[in-house]
Design a protein around this motif. Structure first.
Motif, PDB file in Angstrom:
ATOM      1  N   GLU A 190     -20.816 -53.354  51.311  1.00 29.37           N
ATOM      2  CA  GLU A 190     -22.097 -52.992  51.923  1.00 29.37           C
ATOM      3  C   GLU A 190     -23.009 -52.352  50.878  1.00 29.37           C
TER       4      GLU A 190
ATOM      5  N   LEU B  39     -24.716 -48.780  51.811  1.00 28.50           N
ATOM      6  CA  LEU B  39     -23.899 -47.652  52.248  1.00 28.50           C
ATOM      7  C   LEU B  39     -23.284 -46.983  51.029  1.00 28.50           C
ATOM      8  N   SER B  40     -23.313 -45.658  51.027  1.00 28.33           N
ATOM      9  CA  SER B  40     -22.712 -44.904  49.920  1.00 28.33           C
ATOM     10  C   SER B  40     -21.314 -44.459  50.326  1.00 28.33           C
ATOM     11  N   LEU B  41     -20.366 -44.755  49.458  1.00 28.74           N
ATOM     12  CA  LEU B  41     -18.979 -44.423  49.759  1.00 28.74           C
ATOM     13  C   LEU B  41     -18.633 -43.008  49.327  1.00 28.74           C
TER      14      LEU B  41
ATOM     15  N   THR C 234     -16.039 -47.194  54.924  1.00 33.39           N
ATOM     16  CA  THR C 234     -17.289 -47.003  55.658  1.00 33.39           C
ATOM     17  C   THR C 234     -17.262 -47.710  57.003  1.00 33.39           C
ATOM     18  N   SER C 235     -16.343 -48.656  57.166  1.00 28.33           N
ATOM     19  CA  SER C 235     -16.137 -49.332  58.446  1.00 28.33           C
ATOM     20  C   SER C 235     -14.819 -50.089  58.365  1.00 28.33           C
TER      21      SER C 235
ATOM     22  N   ARG D 180     -19.369 -42.012  55.501  1.00 29.99           N
ATOM     23  CA  ARG D 180     -20.522 -42.498  54.746  1.00 29.99           C
ATOM     24  C   ARG D 180     -21.210 -41.334  54.048  1.00 29.99           C
ATOM     25  N   ASN D 181     -21.425 -41.499  52.765  1.00 26.77           N
ATOM     26  CA  ASN D 181     -22.029 -40.452  51.946  1.00 26.77           C
ATOM     27  C   ASN D 181     -23.537 -40.657  51.825  1.00 26.77           C
TER      28      ASN D 181
ATOM     29  N   GLU E 176     -26.079 -39.545  53.478  1.00 26.21           N
ATOM     30  CA  GLU E 176     -26.856 -39.713  54.701  1.00 26.21           C
ATOM     31  C   GLU E 176     -27.190 -38.336  55.238  1.00 26.21           C
TER      32      GLU E 176
ATOM     33  N   PRO F 232     -21.417 -37.163  58.433  1.00 24.27           N
ATOM     34  CA  PRO F 232     -20.947 -38.176  57.476  1.00 24.27           C
ATOM     35  C   PRO F 232     -19.562 -38.723  57.818  1.00 24.27           C
TER      36      PRO F 232
END
Length: 199
Positions: A48, A51-53, A72-73, A97-98, A100, A108
């Motif tokens: 993704e 999205l930040s891991l 993340t999912s 998720r980072n 956010e 998060p």
């Protein structure tokens, strides 16, 4: 007394949450889905791009360090299960998720439900969403006052953006629309990214 009321209120919220999670699982089980446990820690990050891991490290018995990531999912693992021949699967669990915003109702680390039906189209998944919410509301006595409505994407774009989507099916046209609407997209952005700026 206010502090006691505050604690009771939170306990009631938690009781409702537990009931909802149970009802979600029960609906999937009753529909013949298999619950799949997916890995939370991955050797390689997901695909993704937006999205930040959350990165971490794992050490073996020799003290050697290996990079790892919190997922993340459950999507990637569930799709591997589909490829292995499972046709009705779901996962209900924590994702991370980072980068956010957090606070209020966002965090998060949060709970996500994801499910797949092999050989079915999106209409079957729309039916799942409606039936799941109705079943959860009934089992938990949640008061939900709404009527489901289904719209084609073209209808939504016309209604809320005042745009005939059929005229913006190329990257060049969507880039032009984004700029007209005050966005500042890069030339390198793909059609999907531009689409979601307006969406």
């Amino acid at each position: 007394m206010n502090q006691v009321n505050h604690i009771v209120s939170h306990k009631t919220d938690l009781d409702q949450r537990f009931a909802i999670i149970r009802a979600v699982r029960e609906w999937f089980w009753e529909e013949g889905f298999i619950e799949v446990e997916t890995p939370l820690i991955l050797r390689l990050p997901g695909q993704e791009p937006h999205l930040s891991l959350m990165k971490t490290e794992i050490y073996n018995e020799k003290g050697e360090v290996f990079p790892a990531y919190l997922h993340t999912s459950p999507e990637y693992a569930l799709k591997k299960m589909l490829a292995a021949g499972y046709t009705k699967i779901f996962s209900l669990g924590k994702v991370f998720r980072n980068h956010e915003s957090f606070g209020g109702t966002h965090n998060p680390e949060f709970t996500m439900i994801e499910w797949y039906r092999a050989d079915k189209d999106y209409n079957a998944l729309i039916d799942d969403v409606e039936n799941l919410i109705d079943a959860v509301a009934e089992k938990t006595k949640l008061l939900i006052d709404w009527k489901f409505q289904r719209f084609h994407m073209r209808e939504l774009w016309q209604k809320f953006a005042g745009v005939n989507l059929d005229e913006y099916l190329t990257k060049e046209k969507m880039l032009e629309l984004c700029r007209e609407r005050g966005f500042n997209p890069a030339e390198t952005e793909g059609y999907e990214d531009l689409f979601y700026r307006i969406f």
